[in-house]
Design a protein around this motif. Sequence first.
Motif, short mmCIF file in Angstrom:
data_model
loop_
_atom_site.label_atom_id
_atom_site.label_comp_id
_atom_site.label_asym_id
_atom_site.label_seq_id
_atom_site.Cartn_x
_atom_site.Cartn_y
_atom_site.Cartn_z
N SER A 30 8.42 3.40 -9.65
CA SER A 30 9.78 3.85 -9.34
C SER A 30 9.72 5.13 -8.52
CB SER A 30 10.57 4.11 -10.63
OG SER A 30 10.80 2.92 -11.34
N GLY A 31 10.35 5.11 -7.35
CA GLY A 31 10.32 6.28 -6.50
C GLY A 31 11.25 7.38 -6.95
N VAL A 32 12.34 7.01 -7.66
CA VAL A 32 13.32 8.00 -8.11
C VAL A 32 13.67 7.73 -9.57
CG1 VAL A 32 14.29 8.26 -5.79
CG2 VAL A 32 15.30 6.61 -7.36
N PRO A 33 14.14 8.75 -10.30
CA PRO A 33 14.55 8.53 -11.69
C PRO A 33 15.64 7.47 -11.81
CG PRO A 33 14.33 10.88 -11.25
CD PRO A 33 14.20 10.18 -9.93
N TYR A 34 15.46 6.59 -12.77
CA TYR A 34 16.43 5.54 -13.11
C TYR A 34 16.58 4.47 -12.00
CZ TYR A 34 17.55 8.68 -16.93
OH TYR A 34 17.47 9.50 -18.02
N ILE A 43 5.20 9.68 -0.12
CA ILE A 43 4.97 9.52 -1.56
C ILE A 43 6.03 10.32 -2.31
CG2 ILE A 43 3.37 9.90 -3.48
CD1 ILE A 43 1.08 9.74 -1.43
N TYR A 44 6.76 9.66 -3.19
CA TYR A 44 7.84 10.33 -3.90
C TYR A 44 7.39 10.77 -5.29
CZ TYR A 44 11.20 9.32 -0.27
OH TYR A 44 11.86 9.31 0.92
N ILE A 45 7.82 11.97 -5.68
CA ILE A 45 7.52 12.49 -7.01
C ILE A 45 8.70 12.19 -7.91
CG2 ILE A 45 7.00 14.53 -8.37
CD1 ILE A 45 5.85 15.81 -5.83
N ASP A 51 0.85 -1.19 0.00
CA ASP A 51 0.00 0.00 0.00
C ASP A 51 0.89 1.25 0.00
OD1 ASP A 51 -2.24 1.60 0.06
OD2 ASP A 51 -2.50 1.47 2.23
N ARG A 52 1.64 1.40 -1.08
CA ARG A 52 2.54 2.53 -1.26
C ARG A 52 2.35 3.09 -2.66
NH1 ARG A 52 8.06 -0.22 1.13
NH2 ARG A 52 7.40 -0.33 3.31
N HIS A 53 2.63 4.38 -2.80
CA HIS A 53 2.39 5.03 -4.07
C HIS A 53 3.56 5.95 -4.43
CE1 HIS A 53 -1.60 3.93 -2.56
NE2 HIS A 53 -1.99 3.89 -3.82
N CYS A 54 3.66 6.25 -5.71
CA CYS A 54 4.57 7.29 -6.17
C CYS A 54 3.82 8.11 -7.22
CB CYS A 54 5.86 6.71 -6.75
SG CYS A 54 5.65 5.91 -8.36
N ILE A 55 4.31 9.31 -7.45
CA ILE A 55 3.73 10.18 -8.49
C ILE A 55 4.72 10.28 -9.63
CG2 ILE A 55 2.96 12.51 -9.05
CD1 ILE A 55 2.08 12.81 -6.14
N ILE A 56 4.30 9.85 -10.81
CA ILE A 56 5.10 10.02 -12.02
C ILE A 56 4.64 11.32 -12.66
CG2 ILE A 56 5.76 9.04 -14.24
CD1 ILE A 56 6.69 7.36 -11.88
N ALA A 57 5.51 12.32 -12.64
CA ALA A 57 5.14 13.66 -13.09
C ALA A 57 6.06 14.09 -14.22
CB ALA A 57 5.22 14.65 -11.92
N THR A 58 5.70 13.72 -15.44
CA THR A 58 6.57 14.00 -16.59
C THR A 58 6.67 15.49 -16.87
OG1 THR A 58 4.68 13.63 -18.06
CG2 THR A 58 6.16 11.78 -17.67
N GLY A 59 5.68 16.26 -16.45
CA GLY A 59 5.73 17.70 -16.70
C GLY A 59 6.84 18.40 -15.94
N ARG A 60 7.35 17.76 -14.90
CA ARG A 60 8.42 18.34 -14.11
C ARG A 60 9.80 17.89 -14.59
NH1 ARG A 60 6.96 19.85 -8.81
NH2 ARG A 60 8.86 18.95 -7.96
N ALA A 61 9.81 17.10 -15.65
CA ALA A 61 11.05 16.41 -16.02
C ALA A 61 12.06 17.34 -16.66
CB ALA A 61 10.73 15.26 -16.96
N LYS A 62 13.29 17.20 -16.17
CA LYS A 62 14.48 17.68 -16.86
C LYS A 62 15.48 16.56 -16.70
CE LYS A 62 14.29 22.71 -16.48
NZ LYS A 62 15.00 23.90 -15.97
N ARG A 63 16.02 16.12 -17.77
CA ARG A 63 16.98 15.02 -17.66
C ARG A 63 18.12 15.44 -16.73
NH1 ARG A 63 18.79 11.05 -22.34
NH2 ARG A 63 19.63 9.43 -21.01
N PRO A 64 18.42 14.65 -15.69
CA PRO A 64 19.41 15.09 -14.71
C PRO A 64 20.79 15.29 -15.34
CG PRO A 64 18.29 13.06 -14.03
CD PRO A 64 17.84 13.36 -15.41
N THR A 69 19.38 11.71 -7.78
CA THR A 69 19.20 12.78 -8.75
C THR A 69 18.45 13.96 -8.16
OG1 THR A 69 17.16 11.73 -9.54
CG2 THR A 69 19.20 11.18 -10.70
N SER A 70 17.93 13.80 -6.96
CA SER A 70 17.21 14.89 -6.29
C SER A 70 17.20 14.58 -4.80
CB SER A 70 15.77 15.00 -6.83
OG SER A 70 15.07 13.78 -6.59
N ILE A 71 16.65 15.49 -4.01
CA ILE A 71 16.55 15.24 -2.58
C ILE A 71 15.09 15.14 -2.17
CG2 ILE A 71 18.73 16.41 -2.06
CD1 ILE A 71 17.06 18.82 -1.11
N ALA A 72 14.83 14.38 -1.11
CA ALA A 72 13.47 14.31 -0.58
C ALA A 72 13.15 15.65 0.08
CB ALA A 72 13.37 13.18 0.43
#
Length: 325
Positions: free
Chosen positions: A224-228, A307-309, A11-24, A295-298
């Motif tokens: 996936s909670g974090v990119p890659y 919930i991780y974005i 019972d865990r979720h993540c948010i996949i938010a492509t609109g916020r994407a910049k390739r690290p 690639t980012s910080i919580a």
Amino acid sequence: MSEIRKHYFLDRHCIIATGRAKRPSAPKACNDDIPSSTCVFCSGHEEETPPATSVYKKGQVLKDTDGQRVTGWDVRCIPNLYPALSPDAPEAATSGFEVLRGYGFHEVIVEHPLHGSRLHLFSDEEILLLMQVYRDRVMHYQSQEGIKYVSLFKNWSKKAGASLDHTHSQLIALPLLPSEISVELQAIRHLAECPYCNIVKREKGSKRQIYENSYFIVIAPYCSGVPYELWILPQQHVHHLSVLTDEMLFSLGDCLRYAVSRLDATIPELAYNYMFFQTEGNPEYHFSARIQPVTSIAAGFEKNTGIYINSMPPEIAADHLMDRA
């Protein structure tokens, strides 16, 4: 576009938010200003660390003594100079709250004698030896009185928590089973089929698969909670490193090496953590190794909700890592 994705079976979720994407962009390598001549993990600096608890040299397993250090080694295991837990920890002070003494073990596994070595450049012989060392050291500490879980992990680069640039892993032996594992075990016991076996069946050949060999598969997990983020799963049900044959250990090392090599090729010198998830006394559990790049910080939302974005959908990450983009 955003999606709220649920974990495969928890019972865990993540948010996949492509609109916020910049390739690290590529972060700098850890401690580039520290030359190998001053690195205490390098061959020739054995006297600058505590005596090794286990030294692997040309097929032999040796030990340091106070007066004599083993030189010419392949892999060296030493007590952490600043341990999180210790077998000599004093009794915990009475506080009115539940508390345990800080009993346990904390070991550093120096993976290679050369300062500039990188795991993704290890030879077949070197990667097999490292996996054998992992198995040996986990089994050693798992057998110690009062130990209920052995955490095995690698921090690569300062941003991922490494204090030294020389390639190494760590092991912390705990007197309790972590809640992360307990939650998974409770969920698994309520299911008719091992959920990780089901993940392997569903993801094998999917657009999130990165690699496979005879015994293991590498995927970018759906939630996936974090990119890659990458998971390495055995294709048959095994619960612990101790049950892996040398052939299976090589396959595990091959997948780990391949995954790290693809991350490095995609974002050079990318910081990452990898962790092994296993239980010695619970055969219903399914072993895995998981890689989480840094690639980012919580931030506040993640800490407030759990919930991780993630701005990098795993399907696109798989394309990048497979050169399919």
